[in-house]
Design an enzyme around this catalytic site. Structure first.
Site, mmCIF file in Angstrom:
data_model
loop_
_atom_site.group_PDB
_atom_site.id
_atom_site.type_symbol
_atom_site.label_atom_id
_atom_site.label_comp_id
_atom_site.label_asym_id
_atom_site.label_seq_id
_atom_site.Cartn_x
_atom_site.Cartn_y
_atom_site.Cartn_z
ATOM 1 N N GLY A 16 0.789 -1.247 -0.073
ATOM 2 C CA GLY A 16 0.041 0.006 0.056
ATOM 3 C C GLY A 16 0.876 1.301 -0.001
ATOM 4 N N GLY A 17 1.925 1.371 -0.745
ATOM 5 C CA GLY A 17 2.845 2.160 -0.666
ATOM 6 C C GLY A 17 2.770 3.300 -2.033
ATOM 7 N N GLY A 20 -0.274 8.447 0.731
ATOM 8 C CA GLY A 20 -0.375 8.500 2.184
ATOM 9 C C GLY A 20 0.376 7.949 3.151
ATOM 10 N N ILE A 21 0.235 7.248 4.131
ATOM 11 C CA ILE A 21 1.437 6.934 4.871
ATOM 12 C C ILE A 21 2.342 5.868 4.424
ATOM 13 C CG2 ILE A 21 1.794 5.519 7.026
ATOM 14 C CD1 ILE A 21 -0.944 7.048 8.069
ATOM 15 N N GLY A 22 1.727 4.983 3.300
ATOM 16 C CA GLY A 22 2.868 3.984 2.681
ATOM 17 C C GLY A 22 3.735 4.774 2.010
ATOM 18 N N TYR A 156 -14.259 -1.597 10.225
ATOM 19 C CA TYR A 156 -12.655 -1.126 10.259
ATOM 20 C C TYR A 156 -12.108 -1.293 11.699
ATOM 21 C CZ TYR A 156 -8.652 1.951 9.299
ATOM 22 O OH TYR A 156 -7.522 2.581 9.327
#
Length: 254
Positions: A16-17, A20-22, A156
């Site tokens: 998931g890169g 965002g954070i990834g 979630y």
């Protein structure tokens, strides 16, 4: 190892890169000297993310794939093995979710979130074990929702509580190999995924409201989480194992 290159010579994977954070974590890994692999489901976004990381001269490779599909994971790890031979750092970050009142939760909603966040995390880690060197670091993306209640967000939240408990258990399974497993739990971070929880016309209202819930008084930035992920990936945290590191401006602490 020079100060400022905490991951020099390391091989890292961020699932998931692409955003965002990834993406921020992949960028920070690369800035700290790592060769970085990132995964994502959408080829165009994956290509753009790799271009962003490599623009500074860093080494990064994108592999298209969905962590909820075991055949994709097999292909991802086969490519890493062929190109680099091993991994030193795994950031199992791919995940997501959307809001749904209890009365409206469908089987599709449940399966989609748990397939990515729980099943995907489990089999990403399992299938990485043949490539991870002894003494490696695994970081899992949990959430402040693992300990805080959130209206209309139960599926979630439950998925992230499961991820947090994976860290507690897997550090025992991996003890003979001295592989550390930690969870990072962001609070509200200004990412496309956070804004996308509501229709566009309500996004500014949502982000403004979430900022009021954070003691620091603002949303976090992906780069702020990335610094904490790099800490857990590096030799700076060699005696830290099984923790849930909150990067939340204090939200889960009150």
């Amino acid at each position: 190892m020079s100060n400022g290159h905490k991951l020099a010579g390391k091989i890292a994977l961020v699932t998931g890169g692409t955003t965002g954070i990834g993406l921020a974590s992949a960028q920070d890994f690369a800035a700290q000297g790592a060769t970085v692999y990132i995964t994502g489901r959408r080829p165009a976004e994956l290509e753009a993310a790799v271009a962003t990381i490599t623009a500074t001269g860093a080494k990064a490779y994108g592999i298209q794939g969905d962590v909820a599909k075991l055949a994709d994971l097999d292909r991802i790890f086969a490519e890493i093995k062929e190109r680099s031979g091993h991994l030193d750092v795994l950031f199992a970050n791919a995940g997501g979710g959307d809001m749904m009142p209890l009365a409206d939760i469908s089987e599709e909603h449940f399966d989609r979130i748990f397939d990515t966040n729980v099943k995907g995390t489990l089999f990403t880690v399992q299938k990485s074990l043949g490539l991870l060197k002894d003494g490696s670091s695994i970081i899992l993306t949990a959430s402040t929702t693992s300990v805080k209640g959130t209206e209309n967000f139960s599926v979630y939240s439950a998925s992230k509580a499961a991820v947090r408990n994976f860290a507690r258990n897997w550090l025992l399974d991996l003890k003979p190999r001295n592989i550390r497993v930690n969870a990072i739990s962001p609070g509200p971070i200004h990412t496309p995924g956070l804004a996308g929880l509501v229709p566009e016309e309500h996004q500014s209202g949502l982000l403004g409201h979430l900022a009021t819930l954070v003691p620091i008084g603002r949303l976090g930035q992906p780069a702020e989480v990335a610094k904490a992920v790099t800490f857990l990936a590096s030799a700076d945290s060699t005696f830290i194992n099984g923790i849930e590191l909150f990067v939340d401006g204090g939200q889960a602490q009150i």
